[in-house]
Design an enzyme around this catalytic site. Structure first.
Site, PDB file in Angstrom:
ATOM      1  N   TYR A 146      64.282 -80.494 -59.186  1.00 32.61           N
ATOM      2  CA  TYR A 146      62.999 -79.864 -59.488  1.00 32.61           C
ATOM      3  C   TYR A 146      62.156 -79.698 -58.220  1.00 32.61           C
ATOM      4  CZ  TYR A 146      63.082 -80.033 -64.631  1.00 32.61           C
ATOM      5  OH  TYR A 146      63.345 -79.819 -65.955  1.00 32.61           O
ATOM      6  N   LYS A 204      75.728 -88.831 -62.971  1.00 29.57           N
ATOM      7  CA  LYS A 204      76.977 -88.062 -62.893  1.00 29.57           C
ATOM      8  C   LYS A 204      77.663 -88.513 -61.602  1.00 29.57           C
ATOM      9  CE  LYS A 204      79.812 -84.777 -64.313  1.00 29.57           C
ATOM     10  NZ  LYS A 204      80.589 -84.850 -65.568  1.00 29.57           N
ATOM     11  N   ASP A 234      77.349 -86.330 -69.341  1.00 25.89           N
ATOM     12  CA  ASP A 234      78.051 -85.565 -70.385  1.00 25.89           C
ATOM     13  C   ASP A 234      78.425 -86.481 -71.553  1.00 25.89           C
ATOM     14  OD1 ASP A 234      79.780 -86.814 -68.600  1.00 25.89           O
ATOM     15  OD2 ASP A 234      81.267 -85.203 -68.580  1.00 25.89           O
ATOM     16  N   ASP A 291      65.258 -84.256 -68.769  1.00 26.04           N
ATOM     17  CA  ASP A 291      64.701 -83.065 -69.427  1.00 26.04           C
ATOM     18  C   ASP A 291      65.655 -82.599 -70.523  1.00 26.04           C
ATOM     19  OD1 ASP A 291      63.036 -80.769 -69.824  1.00 26.04           O
ATOM     20  OD2 ASP A 291      64.518 -79.596 -68.709  1.00 26.04           O
ATOM     21  N   ASP A 302      65.374 -83.064 -75.041  1.00 28.78           N
ATOM     22  CA  ASP A 302      65.385 -81.971 -76.025  1.00 28.78           C
ATOM     23  C   ASP A 302      66.459 -82.268 -77.065  1.00 28.78           C
ATOM     24  OD1 ASP A 302      63.426 -80.516 -74.602  1.00 28.78           O
ATOM     25  OD2 ASP A 302      64.432 -78.609 -75.011  1.00 28.78           O
TER      26      ASP A 302
HETATM   27  C1  IPM Z   1      59.328 -80.614 -70.042  1.00 26.39           C
HETATM   28  C2  IPM Z   1      59.397 -79.134 -69.783  1.00 26.39           C
HETATM   29  C3  IPM Z   1      59.101 -78.870 -68.303  1.00 26.39           C
HETATM   30  C4  IPM Z   1      60.154 -79.620 -67.477  1.00 26.39           C
HETATM   31  C5  IPM Z   1      59.053 -77.370 -67.930  1.00 26.39           C
HETATM   32  C6  IPM Z   1      58.037 -76.615 -68.743  1.00 26.39           C
HETATM   33  C7  IPM Z   1      58.810 -77.177 -66.465  1.00 26.39           C
HETATM   34  O1  IPM Z   1      60.642 -78.629 -70.167  1.00 26.39           O
HETATM   35  O2  IPM Z   1      58.267 -81.228 -69.771  1.00 26.39           O
HETATM   36  O3  IPM Z   1      60.298 -81.173 -70.546  1.00 26.39           O
HETATM   37  O4  IPM Z   1      61.259 -79.113 -67.296  1.00 26.39           O
HETATM   38  O5  IPM Z   1      59.828 -80.713 -67.017  1.00 26.39           O
HETATM   39 MG    MG Z   2      61.818 -80.015 -71.220  1.00 19.42          MG
END
Ligand code: IPM
Ligand code: MG
Length: 356
Positions: free
Chosen positions: A141, A186, A219, A243, A247
């Protein structure tokens, strides 16, 4: 107590979910006699439109002057041109970096009333209670980026002190929980992951011998998260893996709209935001799920203000609202009428007032 809170609603559903979180904060201040001074500022696409910058200097000043920052979400199709020089997301990354918020805490818990909302079989969800500690200011990042004709480069960098501090944060938290830490990397491919693993082994052996450490390749972790999610206690991992995995993990809770987060650094000041994005497809419709943002308020009360009883009361109030079947569209059983954003906010406010 008195506290200054910077409020950065951002884009899309950001202002809608932050609106409900502010109502909850108001009830907390009223009920417990605290004085919270809220100052709003721009971030993301809204800030680009107004000032040309995704994180205007005034916003950073407001954040620095505050005890805690509440953030909605940033981004949207309006600012999505891949060739654009400024992007909304830069505002979010810049504020995390500028405030030194390297530790991103993402708790994943399953409310038994929401088992239907997860795509996983209910028996897999019993006992799920994990915390993902995502490193937030390093890795690809923030490494050097380059675009050179047909080539593009993102550099992934980690240093020993960066790994040490995030592992310590995660291990300290694991110590107060089930004392199980899974470090995700990884290391079979990436040099940064080999450094990560080496440092983790050393820190844990020297400083946290009472916490059981295991390593998992990212993975495999993606697979085990849905195969046996209840086995995880604390996960510590680098920025991008965290990240992606969170999700995925949100589907255990039933929806992205359920997961709050706290981003912390060395001091007490933190930034609190739902893990979800600005959801432009449903923005302005009043149907977004505000629970993740409201639960982020609980984390704010706990970590930045030290108000544990208030934090628990907010969490309990969300649980009451969910138990009552106040489910937004992302949580509702198909065929039944979903609750609106404000109805969900009302339910939490009501439960909090009644002293849930
Ligand atoms: C999160 C989001 C952010 C990230 C994006 C919007 C830059 O996906 O906070 O998880 O990747 O950190
Ligand atoms: Mg995110």
């Amino acid at each position: 107590m008195r506290a200054a809170i910077a409020v950065l609603p951002g884009d899309g559903i950001g202002p809608e979910v932050v609106g409900e979180a502010k109502r909850v904060l108001a009830v907390v201040s009223e009920k417990w006699g605290h004085t919270f001074t809220l100052r709003e500022a721009l971030i993301g696409g809204a800030a680009i439109d107004a000032t040309g910058s995704a994180l205007p200097p005034e916003t950073l000043e407001v954040a620095r002057a505050a005890d805690a920052v509440l953030l909605g979400a940033v981004g949207g199709p309006k600012w999505d041109d891949p060739r654009a020089k400024v992007r909304p997301e830069q505002g979010l990354l810049a504020i995390r970096k500028a405030l030194g918020l390297y530790a991103n805490l993402r708790p994943v818990a399953v409310n038994p009333k929401l088992l239907h909302a997860s795509p996983l079989r209910p028996e897999l969800l019993v006992g799920v209670d994990m915390l993902v500690v995502r490193e937030l200011t390093g890795g690809s990042y923030f490494g050097d980026k380059l675009r050179d004709g047909d080539r593009a480069v993102d550099t992934c960098v980690y240093t020993v002190p960066e790994v040490e501090r995030i592992v310590r944060t995660a291990a300290r938290i694991a110590r107060g929980r089930r004392k199980k830490l899974t470090s995700v990397d990884k290391a079979n491919v990436l040099e940064t992951s080999r450094l990560w693993r080496e440092v983790t082994v050393r820190v844990m052996k020297d400083e946290f011998p009472d916490v059981v450490l295991s390593h998992m390749l990212v993975d495999a972790c993606a697979m085990h998260l849905i195969r046996r999610p209840a086995d995880f206690d604390v996960i510590v991992t680098e920025n991008m893996f965290g990240d992606i995995l969170t999700d995925e993990a949100s589907m255990l809770a039933g929806s992205m709209g359920m997961l709050p987060s706290a981003s912390l650094g060395e001091g007490k000041r933190g930034l609190y935001e739902p893990i979800h994005g600005s959801a432009p497809d449903i923005a302005g419709k009043g149907i977004a799920n505000p629970y993740a943002t409201i639960l982020s308020i609980a984390l704010l009360l706990r970590h930045s203000l030290g108000l544990e009883a208030e934090a628990r009361a907010v969490e309990a109030a969300v649980a009451v609202a969910i138990d009552r079947g106040i489910w937004t569209a992302d949580l509702a059983i198909s065929g039944s009428a979903p609750a609106s954003t404000t109805t969900a906010g009302d339910a939490v406010v009501d439960a909090l007032r009644r002293g849930a």
